[in-house]
Design an enzyme around this catalytic site. Sequence first.
Site, short mmCIF file in Angstrom:
data_model
loop_
_atom_site.label_atom_id
_atom_site.label_comp_id
_atom_site.label_asym_id
_atom_site.label_seq_id
_atom_site.Cartn_x
_atom_site.Cartn_y
_atom_site.Cartn_z
CG ASN A 289 12.91 -9.57 30.12
OD1 ASN A 289 13.06 -10.67 29.58
ND2 ASN A 289 13.52 -9.22 31.23
CE LYS B 225 11.51 -10.38 33.96
NZ LYS B 225 11.51 -9.92 35.34
CG HIS C 158 17.08 -8.68 33.59
ND1 HIS C 158 16.72 -9.30 34.76
CD2 HIS C 158 16.02 -7.92 33.21
CE1 HIS C 158 15.48 -8.94 35.07
NE2 HIS C 158 15.03 -8.11 34.15
CD GLU D 109 14.42 -11.56 36.55
OE1 GLU D 109 14.36 -12.05 35.40
OE2 GLU D 109 13.50 -10.88 37.04
CD GLU E 203 14.57 -3.90 33.94
OE1 GLU E 203 13.44 -3.90 33.44
OE2 GLU E 203 15.23 -4.94 34.12
N GLY F 166 9.13 -7.27 39.29
CA GLY F 166 8.25 -8.39 39.63
C GLY F 166 7.61 -8.29 41.01
CB SER G 80 6.15 -3.25 39.09
OG SER G 80 6.62 -4.40 39.77
P1 PGA Z 1 8.50 -6.66 35.64
O1 PGA Z 1 9.94 -7.03 35.08
O2 PGA Z 1 7.87 -5.72 34.68
O3 PGA Z 1 7.78 -7.96 35.75
O4 PGA Z 1 8.72 -6.02 36.99
C1 PGA Z 1 10.72 -6.07 34.41
C2 PGA Z 1 12.03 -6.68 34.00
O5 PGA Z 1 12.55 -7.52 34.75
O6 PGA Z 1 12.56 -6.36 32.93
#
Ligand code: PGA
Length: 253
Positions: free
Chosen positions: A9, A11, A98, A100, A170, A176, A216
């Site tokens: 992903n 983003k 997601h 976000e 998630e 993140g 992460s």
């Molecule tokens: P990350 O993000 O691996 O940077 O924690 C995962 C995601 O948001 O899908």
Amino acid sequence: MRQKLIAGNWKMNTDYQEALILVTEINGMLSDELRNPAVKIVIGAPFTHLHSIKQLLTHPQVSIAGQNCHQEAKGAYTGEISAAMLASIGCEYVILGHSERRQYFGENDALIAQKIKAAQEKGLKVIYCCGETLEERENGTYFHVLKEQVQTALSGLDETSFKNIIVAYEPVWAIGTGKTASAEQAQEVHAYLRSLLAAKFGEQAAQYCSILYGGSCNAQNAAVLFEQRDIDGGLIGGASLKSRDFVEIVKAR
Ligand code: PGA
């Protein structure tokens, strides 16, 4: 046997040239990794890059995904992208729900249910994301929160349409942040999610559903997560922007 799946992903990262370089590197490094046909690799890049990325991919096991789509089929929705648009450039998947999107764009599971329907009508497979916040983890309500999310978002599906759903767990506190769920924490939730899916869609359909872990996940911790019985791969954010790290995660599957 369940499909193992590693999805990147990206983003809102990479400009067009950076994206082409990244995907060329990944495509090159993946050659040896694709002998096992059970692994599927998905690149969730920004909309503007997807079509060109698709042209650069040479392995049938590697697909592209949109990171979102609108719930309506088409119309006066300035700035939005439809499921049909994604399908028409060769997207096989779309990431929906997601955290976000939930946090910054006010999406909830009722809306995500509509988006899932729109995506499925155009033949897209959906990577549906769910997960609890740190507060919900700490106050012990996370099972309840996940149940509400999954039951609402997947409410419009039947056993057949559910076959095109991939679930991604998630935990918001792990995205993140560099703070990964432990393998035990993730396995506990994945097994719980599978039991919810079994209750709604039947045991066989639930056993067939790939449930990914995201938050992460990186080249160092992927193997121990993917060893867990109910973890079928990962949704990878930050580490999917580095070709070597992403391919290391694919190898850890
Ligand atoms: P990350 O993000 O691996 O940077 O924690 C995962 C995601 O948001 O899908």
